[in-house]
Design an enzyme around this catalytic site. Structure first.
Site, short mmCIF file in Angstrom:
data_model
loop_
_atom_site.label_atom_id
_atom_site.label_comp_id
_atom_site.label_asym_id
_atom_site.label_seq_id
_atom_site.Cartn_x
_atom_site.Cartn_y
_atom_site.Cartn_z
N GLY A 108 0.83 -1.20 0.00
CA GLY A 108 0.00 0.00 0.00
C GLY A 108 0.86 1.25 0.00
O GLY A 108 0.60 2.20 0.74
N THR A 124 1.33 3.75 -1.99
CA THR A 124 0.89 5.04 -2.57
C THR A 124 -0.32 5.61 -1.83
O THR A 124 -0.89 6.60 -2.26
CB THR A 124 0.54 4.89 -4.06
OG1 THR A 124 -0.52 3.95 -4.22
CG2 THR A 124 1.76 4.43 -4.84
N ALA A 136 -2.52 7.05 1.69
CA ALA A 136 -2.41 8.24 2.54
C ALA A 136 -1.30 8.12 3.58
O ALA A 136 -0.67 9.12 3.94
CB ALA A 136 -3.74 8.53 3.22
N ILE A 137 -1.04 6.91 4.07
CA ILE A 137 0.03 6.73 5.06
C ILE A 137 1.21 5.97 4.47
O ILE A 137 2.37 6.21 4.83
CB ILE A 137 -0.49 6.01 6.33
CG1 ILE A 137 0.59 5.97 7.40
CG2 ILE A 137 -0.99 4.60 6.01
CD1 ILE A 137 1.04 7.34 7.86
N GLY A 138 0.94 5.06 3.52
CA GLY A 138 2.02 4.25 2.95
C GLY A 138 3.12 5.08 2.33
O GLY A 138 4.31 4.78 2.46
N ARG A 150 0.72 -2.87 -7.73
CA ARG A 150 -0.12 -3.63 -8.64
C ARG A 150 0.03 -3.12 -10.07
O ARG A 150 0.16 -1.91 -10.29
CB ARG A 150 -1.60 -3.51 -8.23
CG ARG A 150 -1.94 -4.28 -6.97
CD ARG A 150 -3.38 -4.09 -6.60
NE ARG A 150 -3.65 -2.69 -6.23
CZ ARG A 150 -4.87 -2.21 -6.01
NH1 ARG A 150 -5.93 -2.98 -6.15
NH2 ARG A 150 -5.03 -0.95 -5.66
N LYS A 188 -9.57 -5.28 12.45
CA LYS A 188 -8.14 -5.13 12.76
C LYS A 188 -7.77 -5.96 13.98
O LYS A 188 -6.68 -6.56 14.02
CB LYS A 188 -7.81 -3.66 13.00
CG LYS A 188 -7.88 -2.79 11.74
CD LYS A 188 -7.53 -1.34 12.04
CE LYS A 188 -7.55 -0.50 10.78
NZ LYS A 188 -7.17 0.92 11.04
N ARG A 245 -4.95 -9.03 14.43
CA ARG A 245 -3.98 -9.15 15.52
C ARG A 245 -3.95 -10.58 16.07
O ARG A 245 -2.88 -11.16 16.26
CB ARG A 245 -4.32 -8.19 16.66
CG ARG A 245 -3.98 -6.74 16.44
CD ARG A 245 -4.18 -5.95 17.72
NE ARG A 245 -3.81 -4.55 17.58
CZ ARG A 245 -3.68 -3.70 18.58
NH1 ARG A 245 -3.92 -4.12 19.83
NH2 ARG A 245 -3.34 -2.43 18.37
#
Length: 318
Positions: free
Chosen positions: A11, A13, A15-17, A36, A144, A148
């Site tokens: 990921g 590209t 917002a956080i990657g 991808r 999420k 975990r």
């Protein structure tokens, strides 16, 4: 850093990657990004677009010029995923909320590869084992938390990154809907505005993530980022903004029951954002004591990191 750490970002590209990739490059790590082939662009809500205006194509070109190794593959392509993972030491997943459950495929690939020293599943929010969030956010947090448990059951070394409120989502518009800049006349505040929240820029999330990636103290721990100068009530945030613009805003306090009703009648992304704001501003999901046996605080581990304060962040909008 005692030894070289090869880092793969899934990921890269998003917002956080993108910020994790740049932090890894800046720190001197051999950095890999899974990309991808001919992936269709996913429309982004206006707020996210405003905070991260670069296109995927622009980012990938910049990555290549900066020495990032681009690996063609996909979470849904097991062979390409295993091949990519075998080349690195640390895997950091920054996939969006729609791909959280797909991380079971990453877990399977990591197990097959057998060489990963650390996995960061896609979290980058509050601690999903400590929350009282409403739908539609609750479902994502529960997904999420399930990931975990699967990571732990698989015996994969991990770090859970709990960074709470991105400035791009919470402060760029002072948590006001349908705008990308802070208000200059009136501001809507959930609850009484006196609950502590934890704020951080996406770039600083990248910095702390990479710091933790090769640190034995964060191994098999939840890594909490609640920075002293950014651990503020919303009233305190508004006061900082008022001081900058030299004007007192009309503060409109919205009681919890009305917030809940707004969430129910709103569509995405507003219902999601309202639930996120509610989680921090009313339920106080950033307020808790850590357990030294399974938690570590970023500021205590890295007190010398110069992070962007809320006060500094707001300067760009004056």
């Amino acid at each position: 850093m005692a030894e070289e750490t090869k880092i793969l970002v899934l990921g890269p590209t998003g917002a956080i990657g993108r910020h994790i990739v740049w932090a890894s490059v800046k720190a001197g790590h051999p950095t890999f990004a899974l990309v991808r082939k001919n992936a269709a662009a996913i429309p982004k809500p206006t707020l996210i677009t405003a905070a991260n205006p670069e296109s995927k194509e622009q980012l990938l070109e910049s990555y290549q010029k900066s020495g990032v190794t681009l690996l063609e593959g996909d979470i849904n392509d097991h062979a390409s995923l295993v091949k990519a993972i075998k080349q690195v030491d640390v895997v950091i997943c920054a996939a969006g909320r729609l791909l959280i459950e797909d991380q079971v495929k990453i877990i399977a690939a990591i197990k097959e590869a057998g060489n990963v020293k650390r996995f960061f599943p896609s979290e980058f929010g509050l601690d999903v084992d400590r929350h009282d969030a409403l739908e539609p956010v609750r479902e994502v947090f529960e997904e999420k938390a399930k990931i975990r448990r699967l990571v732990e059951e698989a015996g994969i070394p991990y770090t859970y990154l709990c960074c709470h409120a991105f400035t791009g989502y919470f402060l760029r518009n002072l948590s006001q809907l349908d705008t990308t800049v802070p208000p200059r006349d009136k501001v809507y505040i959930q609850g009484d505005g006196n609950v502590k929240g934890a704020y951080i820029t996406e770039a600083d999330v990248g910095t702390y993530t990479i710091k933790a990636a090769a640190d034995s103290r964060t191994l098999n721990k939840a890594f909490h980022i609640r920075l002293p100068k950014n651990y503020l009530t919303f009233n305190e945030v508004v006061s900082l903004w008022e001081k900058k613009i030299g004007k007192t805003l009309e503060r409109i306090y919205v009681p919890e029951e009305k917030v809940i009703e707004q969430i129910k009648v709103s569509s995405f992304p507003n219902n999601y954002l309202l639930a996120l704001y509610h989680s921090q501003q009313i339920r106080g999901d950033a307020v808790y004591e850590i357990d030294p046996a399974k938690d570590v605080e970023a500021y205590e581990l890295y007190p010398d990191v110069k992070y962007t304060t809320v006060d500094e962040y707001l300067n760009q909008f004056v």
